[in-house]
Design a protein around this motif. Structure first.
Motif, PDB file in Angstrom:
ATOM      1  N   THR A   7       0.840  -1.196   0.000  1.00 29.28           N
ATOM      2  CA  THR A   7       0.000   0.000   0.000  1.00 29.28           C
ATOM      3  C   THR A   7       0.874   1.244   0.000  1.00 29.28           C
ATOM      4  O   THR A   7       1.815   1.347   0.773  1.00 29.28           O
ATOM      5  N   ILE A   8       0.563   2.191  -0.879  1.00 31.10           N
ATOM      6  CA  ILE A   8       1.292   3.448  -0.911  1.00 31.10           C
ATOM      7  C   ILE A   8       0.318   4.614  -0.811  1.00 31.10           C
ATOM      8  O   ILE A   8      -0.835   4.517  -1.220  1.00 31.10           O
ATOM      9  N   PHE A   9       0.789   5.722  -0.267  1.00 28.91           N
ATOM     10  CA  PHE A   9       0.002   6.947  -0.158  1.00 28.91           C
ATOM     11  C   PHE A   9       0.852   8.097  -0.696  1.00 28.91           C
ATOM     12  O   PHE A   9       1.994   8.265  -0.298  1.00 28.91           O
ATOM     13  N   GLU A  10       0.270   8.872  -1.600  1.00 25.99           N
ATOM     14  CA  GLU A  10       0.966  10.035  -2.148  1.00 25.99           C
ATOM     15  C   GLU A  10       0.012  11.219  -2.223  1.00 25.99           C
ATOM     16  O   GLU A  10      -1.208  11.042  -2.331  1.00 25.99           O
ATOM     17  N   THR A  11       0.575  12.415  -2.169  1.00 26.03           N
ATOM     18  CA  THR A  11      -0.201  13.641  -2.355  1.00 26.03           C
ATOM     19  C   THR A  11       0.056  14.164  -3.758  1.00 26.03           C
ATOM     20  O   THR A  11       1.201  14.202  -4.207  1.00 26.03           O
ATOM     21  N   ILE A  12      -1.008  14.554  -4.455  1.00 19.98           N
ATOM     22  CA  ILE A  12      -0.867  15.082  -5.811  1.00 19.98           C
ATOM     23  C   ILE A  12      -1.590  16.419  -5.916  1.00 19.98           C
ATOM     24  O   ILE A  12      -2.371  16.786  -5.043  1.00 19.98           O
ATOM     25  N   GLU A  13      -1.332  17.135  -6.998  1.00 19.40           N
ATOM     26  CA  GLU A  13      -2.042  18.367  -7.302  1.00 19.40           C
ATOM     27  C   GLU A  13      -3.221  18.049  -8.222  1.00 19.40           C
ATOM     28  O   GLU A  13      -3.224  17.035  -8.922  1.00 19.40           O
ATOM     29  N   THR A  14      -4.212  18.935  -8.231  1.00 14.98           N
ATOM     30  CA  THR A  14      -5.399  18.718  -9.066  1.00 14.98           C
ATOM     31  C   THR A  14      -5.026  18.501 -10.524  1.00 14.98           C
ATOM     32  O   THR A  14      -5.570  17.622 -11.202  1.00 14.98           O
ATOM     33  N   ASN A  15      -4.085  19.290 -11.026  1.00 12.39           N
ATOM     34  CA  ASN A  15      -3.695  19.191 -12.435  1.00 12.39           C
ATOM     35  C   ASN A  15      -3.036  17.858 -12.786  1.00 12.39           C
ATOM     36  O   ASN A  15      -2.949  17.492 -13.958  1.00 12.39           O
ATOM     37  N   ASP A  16      -2.548  17.140 -11.760  1.00 10.71           N
ATOM     38  CA  ASP A  16      -1.888  15.857 -12.006  1.00 10.71           C
ATOM     39  C   ASP A  16      -2.887  14.718 -12.221  1.00 10.71           C
ATOM     40  O   ASP A  16      -2.517  13.653 -12.726  1.00 10.71           O
ATOM     41  N   LEU A  17      -4.159  14.934 -11.832  1.00  9.97           N
ATOM     42  CA  LEU A  17      -5.122  13.832 -11.778  1.00  9.97           C
ATOM     43  C   LEU A  17      -5.408  13.176 -13.132  1.00  9.97           C
ATOM     44  O   LEU A  17      -5.372  11.939 -13.222  1.00  9.97           O
ATOM     45  N   PRO A  18      -5.716  13.920 -14.203  1.00 12.34           N
ATOM     46  CA  PRO A  18      -6.016  13.247 -15.471  1.00 12.34           C
ATOM     47  C   PRO A  18      -4.875  12.359 -15.972  1.00 12.34           C
ATOM     48  O   PRO A  18      -5.105  11.217 -16.397  1.00 12.34           O
TER      49      PRO A  18
END
Length: 220
Positions: free
Chosen positions: A5-16
């Motif tokens: 299991t991994i957890f990361e934080t992303i920016e909205t623009n990274d989602l697509p």
């Protein structure tokens, strides 16, 4: 078979791009859920392939001013989750393939999961004031820079160059000191965590740094 299991934080623009990457790599969409926090809404997306369960979170979304792109272009099964996030949390998800337009749930009040306590309200108001003060400070700093540039333009070129060099050296020194202080504060925080959780946080940070470096290299 042990689950990774991994957890990361992303920016909205990274989602697509992330959703497309997971689809192309053969991952399946597991869930998308929201959490109401003092900083705004957190939207967590989970994908799975084999024994890997990957979680990516967009943190502190302002539902009043920000939108989040739908991932249904890549995973149609996400549409119930995205409609739920809209109806219960007020998250503005754009371009949902099957959009119930606010009628996925029949609820007695608008955005019921965003009801907050007086303490949470006070914390958000405090955060808003801090952000406003920071913005005002930045605006003041921009004006000072403009005034300084006007002054330097009227100086002897050699003297102006020396002043600029001294300013650049000072800025670099202050930036390095701030980064060291931030790193020290983070290490102190991690040292007080459960070792397993601290290891996950470090792994997420390293993965994000690697992804940022790859994106920067690709943009050069």
């Amino acid at each position: 078979m042990a689950l990774q299991t991994i957890f990361e934080t992303i920016e909205t623009n990274d989602l697509p791009a992330l959703a497309q990457e997971k689809r192309d790599a053969g991952y399946r969409f597991v869930q998308m859920l929201c959490v109401n926090t003092e900083q705004g809404l957190d939207a967590l997306y989970t994908f799975m392939k084999g024994d890997r369960l990957e979680n990516y979170t967009i943190c502190g979304i302002d539902a009043e001013t920000q939108t989040v792109p739908s991932v249904t272009e890549f995973f149609l099964s996400a549409f119930p989750f995205e409609n739920e996030a809209h109806d219960l949390f007020g998250l503005n998800v754009t371009d949902i393939a099957i959009d119930f337009a606010g009628n996925f749930y029949r609820v007695a009040m608008d955005k019921p999961m965003t009801v907050i306590s007086p303490a949470q309200k006070a914390a958000r108001e405090k955060a808003a004031k801090i952000a406003a003060a920071k913005a005002a400070k930045q605006a003041g700093g921009a004006k000072q820079e403009d005034d300084l540039e006007a002054k330097l333009a009227n100086m002897d070129p050699d003297k102006a160059a020396k002043v600029r060099a001294a300013m650049a050296a000072k800025a670099a020194k202050e930036k390095a000191a701030a980064e060291r202080a931030k790193a020290d504060a983070l290490e102190e925080k991690l040292s007080g965590m459960d070792p397993e959780k601290a290891a996950k946080v470090r792994a997420a940070m390293e993965a994000k740094a690697a992804r940022d470096a790859a994106q920067k290299k690709g943009g050069e």
